[in-house]
Design a protein around this motif. Structure first.
Motif, PDB file in Angstrom:
ATOM      1  N   VAL A 251       0.830  -1.211   0.000  1.00 27.82           N
ATOM      2  CA  VAL A 251       0.000   0.000   0.000  1.00 27.82           C
ATOM      3  C   VAL A 251       0.861   1.256   0.000  1.00 27.82           C
ATOM      4  O   VAL A 251       0.513   2.262  -0.641  1.00 27.82           O
ATOM      5  CB  VAL A 251      -0.956  -0.016   1.202  1.00 27.82           C
ATOM      6  CG1 VAL A 251      -1.745   1.287   1.280  1.00 27.82           C
ATOM      7  CG2 VAL A 251      -1.908  -1.203   1.119  1.00 27.82           C
ATOM      8  N   VAL A 257      -5.920   0.745  -1.717  1.00 33.06           N
ATOM      9  CA  VAL A 257      -6.096  -0.674  -1.401  1.00 33.06           C
ATOM     10  C   VAL A 257      -7.583  -1.036  -1.341  1.00 33.06           C
ATOM     11  O   VAL A 257      -8.400  -0.295  -0.801  1.00 33.06           O
ATOM     12  CB  VAL A 257      -5.401  -1.051  -0.070  1.00 33.06           C
ATOM     13  CG1 VAL A 257      -5.936  -0.239   1.114  1.00 33.06           C
ATOM     14  CG2 VAL A 257      -5.524  -2.539   0.205  1.00 33.06           C
ATOM     15  N   ALA A 274      -8.248  -3.304   6.952  1.00 31.31           N
ATOM     16  CA  ALA A 274      -8.427  -1.873   6.704  1.00 31.31           C
ATOM     17  C   ALA A 274      -7.922  -1.043   7.880  1.00 31.31           C
ATOM     18  O   ALA A 274      -7.237  -0.023   7.699  1.00 31.31           O
ATOM     19  CB  ALA A 274      -9.897  -1.563   6.430  1.00 31.31           C
ATOM     20  N   VAL A 277      -4.087  -1.112   7.995  1.00 26.71           N
ATOM     21  CA  VAL A 277      -3.496  -0.294   6.932  1.00 26.71           C
ATOM     22  C   VAL A 277      -3.565   1.180   7.279  1.00 26.71           C
ATOM     23  O   VAL A 277      -2.572   1.922   7.147  1.00 26.71           O
ATOM     24  CB  VAL A 277      -4.189  -0.575   5.585  1.00 26.71           C
ATOM     25  CG1 VAL A 277      -3.806   0.488   4.548  1.00 26.71           C
ATOM     26  CG2 VAL A 277      -3.820  -1.961   5.070  1.00 26.71           C
ATOM     27  N   GLN A 278      -4.714   1.640   7.755  1.00 26.44           N
ATOM     28  CA  GLN A 278      -4.815   3.071   8.044  1.00 26.44           C
ATOM     29  C   GLN A 278      -3.975   3.465   9.256  1.00 26.44           C
ATOM     30  O   GLN A 278      -3.471   4.591   9.332  1.00 26.44           O
ATOM     31  CB  GLN A 278      -6.287   3.492   8.220  1.00 26.44           C
ATOM     32  CG  GLN A 278      -6.964   3.072   9.494  1.00 26.44           C
ATOM     33  CD  GLN A 278      -6.740   4.019  10.649  1.00 26.44           C
ATOM     34  OE1 GLN A 278      -6.428   5.192  10.433  1.00 26.44           O
ATOM     35  NE2 GLN A 278      -6.865   3.512  11.877  1.00 26.44           N
ATOM     36  N   LEU A 285      -1.914   7.013   1.889  1.00 26.58           N
ATOM     37  CA  LEU A 285      -3.166   6.705   1.200  1.00 26.58           C
ATOM     38  C   LEU A 285      -3.658   7.897   0.375  1.00 26.58           C
ATOM     39  O   LEU A 285      -3.782   9.016   0.885  1.00 26.58           O
ATOM     40  CB  LEU A 285      -4.250   6.299   2.204  1.00 26.58           C
ATOM     41  CG  LEU A 285      -4.045   4.949   2.908  1.00 26.58           C
ATOM     42  CD1 LEU A 285      -5.081   4.775   4.021  1.00 26.58           C
ATOM     43  CD2 LEU A 285      -4.144   3.803   1.913  1.00 26.58           C
ATOM     44  N   VAL A 289      -9.370   3.359   2.455  1.00 27.05           N
ATOM     45  CA  VAL A 289      -9.333   1.909   2.264  1.00 27.05           C
ATOM     46  C   VAL A 289     -10.740   1.434   1.917  1.00 27.05           C
ATOM     47  O   VAL A 289     -11.725   1.843   2.543  1.00 27.05           O
ATOM     48  CB  VAL A 289      -8.844   1.199   3.539  1.00 27.05           C
ATOM     49  CG1 VAL A 289      -8.835  -0.313   3.335  1.00 27.05           C
ATOM     50  CG2 VAL A 289      -7.463   1.698   3.926  1.00 27.05           C
TER      51      VAL A 289
END
Length: 327
Positions: A251, A257, A274, A277-278, A285, A289
């Motif tokens: 990512v 993503v 999610a 990832v954040q 980003l 997501v």
């Protein structure tokens, strides 16, 4: 010449090889011996290893897993089959309160090298009680490892890894993938638990796909490539433990993503991915997501409704296009 096997034959070969290597491994479950299992995952094992190591059980999932917990705690390596994943509801106490917790409650003095095999997923017209993907139930329980092989090579290597692991491991085979073919080495080997696979590299968007959704994601990536969009496809392979590092690194490069699973979207593994990832890559980003999963309803029996229920390549491609449009 490169050898290919079907997904189910690869699983069967890996299990047979690990049984030959270790006399403490045995199989127990409904119809696993004489019939070879409802999906023929255990074909030929009875004739090679005999009824002491390939055991047909009564129709009692609680008894099957209870047997496995006790045998594992006493030093054996049982492989207990639940046939359909939906039947977890009958033995959840044995899975989450006994198998998962025993090592912790005994201060590490007892190991539970129990492997639970089961068939998950929709798409075969098996209706609401035989079509679920319940990995989120299991991954939420400390002490369990949850594997979702999506290819024949992983089906073989993951059953070997699961049986050799000293902890309870659930191997979720996907029913719709059983006949798929792929290259599989003849020798025995392990696929590391907790290591994701990058199935396709790309620069514009990352698709994290679980189980059967890897097939749909790769098809969507081909479609998008014709439009000039470069998609990276990652298969976590295991959801517990989850290889967050591989996902986050992807990512950070692609900046977008989409997470896809055929389980119900609400409360699914996609939400956990999610969130991770954040937390780890928010500054990278270019769009929020995105998640794609099944609607919040039981799996329909009607073929038309079931096809509408399961995420597919068209919806994955559309999800990627929406992410790119927001960047």
């Amino acid at each position: 010449m490169t050898r290919t096997l079907t997904y189910v034959k690869a699983f069967n070969e890996g299990l047979a090889q690990v049984m030959r290597a270790d006399d403490d491994v045995f199989v127990a479950g409904e119809d696993v011996a004489g019939y070879g299992g409802v999906f023929h995952m255990f074909d030929g094992l009875l004739s090679e290893f005999g009824p002491r190591r390939v055991v047909d059980t009564p129709i009692s999932e609680a008894a099957i897993i209870g047997l496995g917990v006790g045998a594992a705690a006493r030093g054996l390596r049982p492989v207990c089959d639940l046939m359909f994943m939906d039947f977890l509801g009958v033995c959840m106490d044995q899975v989450v309160n006994q198998a998962a917790k025993m090592k912790f409650m005994y201060g590490g003095s007892v190991s539970v090298p129990l492997t639970i095999t089961t068939a998950a997923g929709a798409g075969l017209g098996a209706a609401a009680q035989h079509s679920q993907s319940l990995e989120a139930w299991l991954a939420h329980t400390p002490g369990l490892k949850v594997l979702m092989p999506a290819t024949p090579v992983d089906a073989k290597g993951m059953i070997v890894s699961a049986v050799r692991d000293d902890n309870p491991v659930i191997v979720m085979l996907n029913k719709a993938l059983l006949g798929s073919r792929g290259e599989v080495p003849e020798e025995i080997y392990e696929v590391p638990i907790g290591t994701a696979a990058t199935l396709r590299t790309g620069d514009d968007v990352t698709v994290v796909a679980l189980g059967r959704m890897t097939v749909e994601a790769l098809a969507a990536a081909e479609e998008l490539a014709a439009e000039g969009v470069s998609v990276e496809v990652i298969d976590p392979r295991t959801v517990q433990p989850l290889d967050s590092e591989t996902i986050v690194q992807s990512v950070v490069r692609t900046n977008r993503v989409l997470v896809v699973h055929e389980a119900v979207r609400f409360g699914g593994i996609g939400a956990e991915i999610a969130a991770q990832v954040q937390e780890a890559a928010f500054d990278y980003l270019d769009a929020p997501v995105s998640r794609l999963g099944a609607p919040f309803t039981p799996v329909p029996f009607s073929p038309v409704l079931e096809r509408a229920y399961i995420p597919d390549r068209a919806r994955i491609a559309d999800g990627c296009r929406r992410l790119l449009a927001r960047g």
